[in-house]
Design a protein around this motif. Structure first.
Motif, PDB file in Angstrom:
ATOM      1  N   TYR B  32       0.837  -1.196   0.000  1.00  0.00           N
ATOM      2  CA  TYR B  32       0.000   0.000   0.000  1.00  0.00           C
ATOM      3  C   TYR B  32       0.873   1.248   0.000  1.00  0.00           C
ATOM      4  CZ  TYR B  32      -4.440  -2.387   0.965  1.00  0.00           C
ATOM      5  OH  TYR B  32      -5.561  -3.144   0.882  1.00  0.00           O
ATOM      6  N   ALA B  33       0.270   2.363  -0.313  1.00  0.00           N
ATOM      7  CA  ALA B  33       0.969   3.650  -0.242  1.00  0.00           C
ATOM      8  C   ALA B  33       1.586   3.806   1.151  1.00  0.00           C
ATOM      9  CB  ALA B  33      -0.016   4.783  -0.511  1.00  0.00           C
ATOM     10  N   ILE B  36       3.505   0.139   3.126  1.00  0.00           N
ATOM     11  CA  ILE B  36       2.934  -0.886   3.996  1.00  0.00           C
ATOM     12  C   ILE B  36       2.780  -2.157   3.172  1.00  0.00           C
ATOM     13  CG2 ILE B  36       0.918  -1.532   5.355  1.00  0.00           C
ATOM     14  CD1 ILE B  36       0.427   1.595   5.566  1.00  0.00           C
ATOM     15  N   ALA B  38       1.201  -5.347   2.772  1.00  0.00           N
ATOM     16  CA  ALA B  38       0.061  -6.061   3.345  1.00  0.00           C
ATOM     17  C   ALA B  38       0.154  -7.555   3.061  1.00  0.00           C
ATOM     18  CB  ALA B  38      -1.247  -5.486   2.805  1.00  0.00           C
ATOM     19  N   PRO B  57      -4.585 -12.905  12.393  1.00  0.00           N
ATOM     20  CA  PRO B  57      -4.784 -11.758  13.276  1.00  0.00           C
ATOM     21  C   PRO B  57      -5.178 -10.509  12.488  1.00  0.00           C
ATOM     22  CG  PRO B  57      -2.445 -12.287  13.087  1.00  0.00           C
ATOM     23  CD  PRO B  57      -3.190 -13.384  12.412  1.00  0.00           C
ATOM     24  N   SER B  58      -5.732  -9.560  13.194  1.00  0.00           N
ATOM     25  CA  SER B  58      -6.194  -8.323  12.577  1.00  0.00           C
ATOM     26  C   SER B  58      -5.052  -7.618  11.842  1.00  0.00           C
ATOM     27  CB  SER B  58      -6.750  -7.413  13.662  1.00  0.00           C
ATOM     28  OG  SER B  58      -7.446  -6.369  13.075  1.00  0.00           O
ATOM     29  N   GLY B  59      -5.322  -7.153  10.660  1.00  0.00           N
ATOM     30  CA  GLY B  59      -4.327  -6.403   9.894  1.00  0.00           C
ATOM     31  C   GLY B  59      -3.377  -7.275   9.099  1.00  0.00           C
ATOM     32  N   CYS B  60      -3.628  -8.588   9.023  1.00  0.00           N
ATOM     33  CA  CYS B  60      -2.687  -9.461   8.322  1.00  0.00           C
ATOM     34  C   CYS B  60      -2.942  -9.502   6.823  1.00  0.00           C
ATOM     35  CB  CYS B  60      -2.696 -10.864   8.907  1.00  0.00           C
ATOM     36  SG  CYS B  60      -4.186 -11.767   8.519  1.00  0.00           S
ATOM     37  N   GLY B  61      -3.977  -8.810   6.375  1.00  0.00           N
ATOM     38  CA  GLY B  61      -4.186  -8.716   4.927  1.00  0.00           C
ATOM     39  C   GLY B  61      -5.278  -9.611   4.374  1.00  0.00           C
ATOM     40  N   LYS B  62      -6.157 -10.097   5.225  1.00  0.00           N
ATOM     41  CA  LYS B  62      -7.226 -10.985   4.757  1.00  0.00           C
ATOM     42  C   LYS B  62      -8.153 -10.269   3.782  1.00  0.00           C
ATOM     43  CE  LYS B  62      -8.697 -11.660   9.021  1.00  0.00           C
ATOM     44  NZ  LYS B  62      -7.726 -10.874   9.811  1.00  0.00           N
ATOM     45  N   THR B  63      -8.591  -9.071   4.201  1.00  0.00           N
ATOM     46  CA  THR B  63      -9.485  -8.308   3.335  1.00  0.00           C
ATOM     47  C   THR B  63      -8.783  -7.947   2.033  1.00  0.00           C
ATOM     48  OG1 THR B  63     -10.653  -7.424   5.234  1.00  0.00           O
ATOM     49  CG2 THR B  63     -10.870  -6.199   3.184  1.00  0.00           C
ATOM     50  N   THR B  64      -7.509  -7.576   2.153  1.00  0.00           N
ATOM     51  CA  THR B  64      -6.735  -7.221   0.964  1.00  0.00           C
ATOM     52  C   THR B  64      -6.698  -8.388  -0.016  1.00  0.00           C
ATOM     53  OG1 THR B  64      -5.390  -5.789   2.360  1.00  0.00           O
ATOM     54  CG2 THR B  64      -4.507  -6.342   0.196  1.00  0.00           C
ATOM     55  N   GLU B 176     -15.740 -11.436   6.470  1.00  0.00           N
ATOM     56  CA  GLU B 176     -16.304 -11.432   7.815  1.00  0.00           C
ATOM     57  C   GLU B 176     -17.807 -11.186   7.803  1.00  0.00           C
ATOM     58  OE1 GLU B 176     -14.082  -9.574  10.891  1.00  0.00           O
ATOM     59  OE2 GLU B 176     -12.326  -9.318   9.584  1.00  0.00           O
ATOM     60  N   HIS B 209     -12.415 -13.956  11.701  1.00  0.00           N
ATOM     61  CA  HIS B 209     -11.561 -13.772  12.868  1.00  0.00           C
ATOM     62  C   HIS B 209     -11.690 -14.950  13.810  1.00  0.00           C
ATOM     63  CE1 HIS B 209     -11.012  -9.210  12.814  1.00  0.00           C
ATOM     64  NE2 HIS B 209      -9.841  -9.778  12.791  1.00  0.00           N
ATOM     65  N   ARG B 227       1.306  -8.914   9.626  1.00  0.00           N
ATOM     66  CA  ARG B 227       1.936  -8.086   8.599  1.00  0.00           C
ATOM     67  C   ARG B 227       3.432  -8.224   8.553  1.00  0.00           C
ATOM     68  NH1 ARG B 227       0.353  -2.154   9.205  1.00  0.00           N
ATOM     69  NH2 ARG B 227       2.563  -1.737   9.111  1.00  0.00           N
TER      70      ARG B 227
HETATM   71  N1  LIG Z   1      -5.991   1.627   1.638  1.00  0.00           N
HETATM   72  C1  LIG Z   1      -4.956   1.316   2.449  1.00  0.00           C
HETATM   73  N2  LIG Z   1      -3.861   2.106   2.511  1.00  0.00           N
HETATM   74  C2  LIG Z   1      -2.840   1.800   3.319  1.00  0.00           C
HETATM   75  N3  LIG Z   1      -2.783   0.724   4.111  1.00  0.00           N
HETATM   76  C3  LIG Z   1      -3.841  -0.106   4.098  1.00  0.00           C
HETATM   77  C4  LIG Z   1      -4.970   0.141   3.271  1.00  0.00           C
HETATM   78  N4  LIG Z   1      -5.873  -0.853   3.477  1.00  0.00           N
HETATM   79  C5  LIG Z   1      -5.314  -1.670   4.378  1.00  0.00           C
HETATM   80  N5  LIG Z   1      -4.087  -1.237   4.755  1.00  0.00           N
HETATM   81  C6  LIG Z   1      -3.180  -1.901   5.690  1.00  0.00           C
HETATM   82  O1  LIG Z   1      -2.868  -3.169   5.184  1.00  0.00           O
HETATM   83  C7  LIG Z   1      -2.906  -4.146   6.210  1.00  0.00           C
HETATM   84  C8  LIG Z   1      -3.864  -5.250   5.851  1.00  0.00           C
HETATM   85  O2  LIG Z   1      -5.171  -4.737   5.833  1.00  0.00           O
HETATM   86  P1  LIG Z   1      -6.449  -5.651   5.697  1.00  0.00           P
HETATM   87  O3  LIG Z   1      -7.639  -4.766   5.792  1.00  0.00           O
HETATM   88  O4  LIG Z   1      -6.319  -6.477   4.494  1.00  0.00           O
HETATM   89  O5  LIG Z   1      -6.326  -6.559   6.993  1.00  0.00           O
HETATM   90  P2  LIG Z   1      -7.356  -7.614   7.582  1.00  0.00           P
HETATM   91  O6  LIG Z   1      -6.604  -8.877   7.788  1.00  0.00           O
HETATM   92  O7  LIG Z   1      -8.577  -7.668   6.764  1.00  0.00           O
HETATM   93  O8  LIG Z   1      -7.641  -6.989   8.990  1.00  0.00           O
HETATM   94  P3  LIG Z   1      -8.972  -7.070   9.853  1.00  0.00           P
HETATM   95  O9  LIG Z   1      -8.968  -8.419  10.449  1.00  0.00           O
HETATM   96  O10 LIG Z   1      -8.777  -6.010  10.877  1.00  0.00           O
HETATM   97  O11 LIG Z   1     -10.111  -6.817   8.933  1.00  0.00           O
HETATM   98  C9  LIG Z   1      -3.283  -3.429   7.469  1.00  0.00           C
HETATM   99  O12 LIG Z   1      -2.146  -3.249   8.237  1.00  0.00           O
HETATM  100  C10 LIG Z   1      -3.846  -2.126   7.025  1.00  0.00           C
HETATM  101  O13 LIG Z   1      -3.510  -1.111   7.934  1.00  0.00           O
END
Ligand SMILES: Nc1ncnc2c1ncn2[C@@H]1O[C@H](COP(=O)(O)OP(=O)(O)OP(=O)(O)O)[C@@H](O)[C@H]1O
Ligand SMILES: [Mg+2]
Lengths: 271, 270
Positions: B32-33, B36, B38, B57-64, B176, B209, B227
């Motif tokens: 990411y910009a 980061i 992901a 865990p939260s923030g590990c990039g699942k949504t990404t 989720e 989660h 991450r």
């Molecule tokens: N648009 C964005 N710009 C910069 N960083 C981002 C962006 N979207 C997500 N991130 C970062 O990328 C990482 C992964 O994000 P992501 O939303 O994929 O996590 P996740 O596993 O879905 O977390 P959660 O369980 O909290 O939903 C996070 O650390 C988040 O802060």
């Protein structure tokens, strides 16, 4: 019942702030607070604290007189012209500019500073400048309305588009909606409550603009009614004219809200 | 089968390939910009008809990762193929179920459920018929003319699920889907999802989660490390889900597997 609750984040102008506070409360409380206000007015008028301050009942009598002899209607006939023209222009340009700024970064960069400056500038101070350029005719009055109404409408339309939940946009994208479908089926409907809140505020500002213009440029219409009655010391009539324009503005803004709910918000119709 | 439920846990190497893959993720990186990272080097296949959970865990990039598969985000490096064809954006073979439901508040349940079809230009009566079928299938018949604000969180997500089912995609991507739903509703919803899977024969990718949810629902659990998100391991719970749902939840092997996964993830949390 109309519920004039304004969405969070709506940017009011100086006049619309007051309207806004009037809006959110239930009808009974609004009636009660009006009754209380009129009672205090009546008492204050009777104490004679100021020789020029009429009682509430005197004002209402004067209002009735002006309604009966038609002077009020002819005054509104004059006032409505710049008001309606100005509001139509403000709506057209304000909403389109706001939506475009919300949709496109390049438009935002070029246009947003103009509206922000317009919104922050003290418009009453600029009216003499308009007069200097455009004279004392209809054009100047229309411009005064636009200068007050347009920034509020444009900035709120812009914010409304920007506040559309990103997941709704993702949703339309993931089901392969085109950009056009995204704008017309998702962004505009989702932005419409806040956009309409901005339009209501803009209309309220427009009333301010037209009265300012009629007081500061040349006395016509309702501005004439106010200035003339002041000059001949008919203070009850002057207050009646002021009262009428406030009441008119409140009614216009509430009607607008009704129209919005019945035309654009199917989910609130039954509620 | 004579046992009420059988459960085996096998752990494979992080890269698993089968000829039946619907979705192939190859060497995906996402930065990411602001630098980061992901996702780092994700290689993963999703098999036809399977339910795969992405857990971490939260923030590990699942949504990404899910959004990259959906075509809503572009990977920085690597690519994704669906049915053998590389992904350039969203496509009709994939449908997304959103964490916050993403329902249009101004539209009725039926219009919301039909919206995917509406965007595809399907005629009104046909799309409403199809939407009505799926509204019924997710257990919302009688609510077609209600608006989202008149529904509970669980019911709203059922509308989101009906909308995704109605476009008849091969793969359902769910981010989720139960996180904004209370516990009882969530359990009922999970049980319904198992039943739906049998009828619909679709491939599900579920971000969650909840370890319990992942073990309860999925054929395969992909564990991601924090991450930058990397593949940690893949667990394959083999549960016979045809029995009594409560029996599965009390099955000692099911519980052991939950403990196993938890002890693996615990390190990241502490
Ligand atoms: N648009 C964005 N710009 C910069 N960083 C981002 C962006 N979207 C997500 N991130 C970062 O990328 C990482 C992964 O994000 P992501 O939303 O994929 O996590 P996740 O596993 O879905 O977390 P959660 O369980 O909290 O939903 C996070 O650390 C988040 O802060
Ligand atoms: Mg997430």
């Amino acid at each position: 019942m109309a519920n004039t609750q304004t969405d969070p984040g709506v940017i009011p102008g100086p006049t619309s702030r007051a309207f806004d506070m009037l809006g959110g409360t239930p009808l009974i409380w609004r009636m009660a607070s009006l009754a209380l206000f009129f009672a205090i007015w009546e008492i204050a008028g009777r104490t004679n604290f100021n020789w020029a301050f009429p009682t509430f009942l005197e004002t209402m009598a004067a209002l009735w007189e002006m309604l009966a002899n038609g002077s009020m209607f002819s005054a509104y006939g004059r006032t409505l012209e710049p008001l309606v023209i100005g509001l139509v222009i403000s709506l057209g340009i304000g909403v389109s500019a706001g939506v475009l700024m919300g949709l496109r970064r390049d438009v935002e960069w070029i246009t947003l500073p103009v509206f922000i400056t317009m919104q922050a500038a003290p418009m009453a101070a600029l009216i003499p400048l308009i007069t200097f350029v455009y004279g004392i005719g209809l054009t100047s009055k229309v411009l005064a309305v636009c200068m007050l109404a347009m920034p509020v409408i444009a900035i709120n339309s812009y914010k409304a588009v920007r506040n559309v939940p990103p997941s709704l946009v993702d949703m339309s994208q993931s089901f392969m909606g085109s950009r056009r479908q995204q704008v017309f089926k998702i962004i505009l409907p989702a932005a419409s409550p806040m956009m309409f809140a901005g339009i209501r505020l803009g209309v309220a500002e427009g009333f301010s603009g037209v009265v300012l213009a009629e007081l500061l440029i040349t006395p016509t219409g309702i501005g004439d009614l106010i200035t003339f009655n002041r000059s001949v010391a008919k203070f009850a009539h002057m207050y009646a004219a002021i009262f009428s324009i406030v009441a008119f503005a409140v009614i216009a803004v509430s009607l607008l809200h009704r129209v919005e709910t019945s035309l654009f918000r199917p989910e609130k119709r039954g509620a | 089968m004579n046992m009420p439920s059988t459960l085996h846990s096998t752990e494979r190497s992080p890269v698993a390939t089968t000829p039946e893959a619907v979705i192939e993720v190859r060497g995906v990186h996402k930065v990411y910009a602001g630098n980061i990272t992901a996702l780092q080097n994700i290689d993963l296949d999703f098999n036809r008809g399977e339910m795969t959970s992405l857990l971490g865990p939260s923030g590990c990039g699942k949504t990404t990762l899910l959004k990259i598969i959906a075509g809503l985000l572009k990977p920085t490096k690597g690519d994704v193929a669906v049915n053998g064809r590389p992904v350039a954006g969203p496509g009709p073979e994939r449908a997304f179920v959103f964490q916050d439901f993403a329902l249009m508040p101004w539209a009725s349940v039926l219009r919301n459920a039909a919206f995917g079809l509406e965007l595809q230009g399907v005629g009104k009566s046909e799309r409403e018929d199809r939407a009505r079928h799926y509204v019924n299938e997710v257990g919302l018949s009688g609510f077609e003319d209600k608006y989202p604000h008149e529904l509970s969180g669980g019911m709203r997500q059922r509308v989101g699920l009906a909308r995704a089912l109605a476009v008849d995609a091969d793969v359902l991507l769910m981010d989720e889907p139960f996180s904004a739903v209370d516990e009882q509703t969530r359990r009922k919803f999970q049980e319904d999802l198992i039943r739906l899977r049998e009828i619909e024969k679709k491939t599900f990718i579920l971000v969650t989660h909840s370890i319990e949810e992942a073990v309860y629902l999925s054929d395969r659990i992909v564990l991601l490390s924090p991450r930058p998100g990397r593949l940690n391991k893949i667990v394959t719970p083999e549960i016979d889900r045809s029995g009594d749902p409560d029996l599965i939840r009390r099955n000692p092997e099911y519980l052991d597997l939950i403990d196993d996964i938890w002890s693996g993830l615990r390190a990241y949390v502490e």
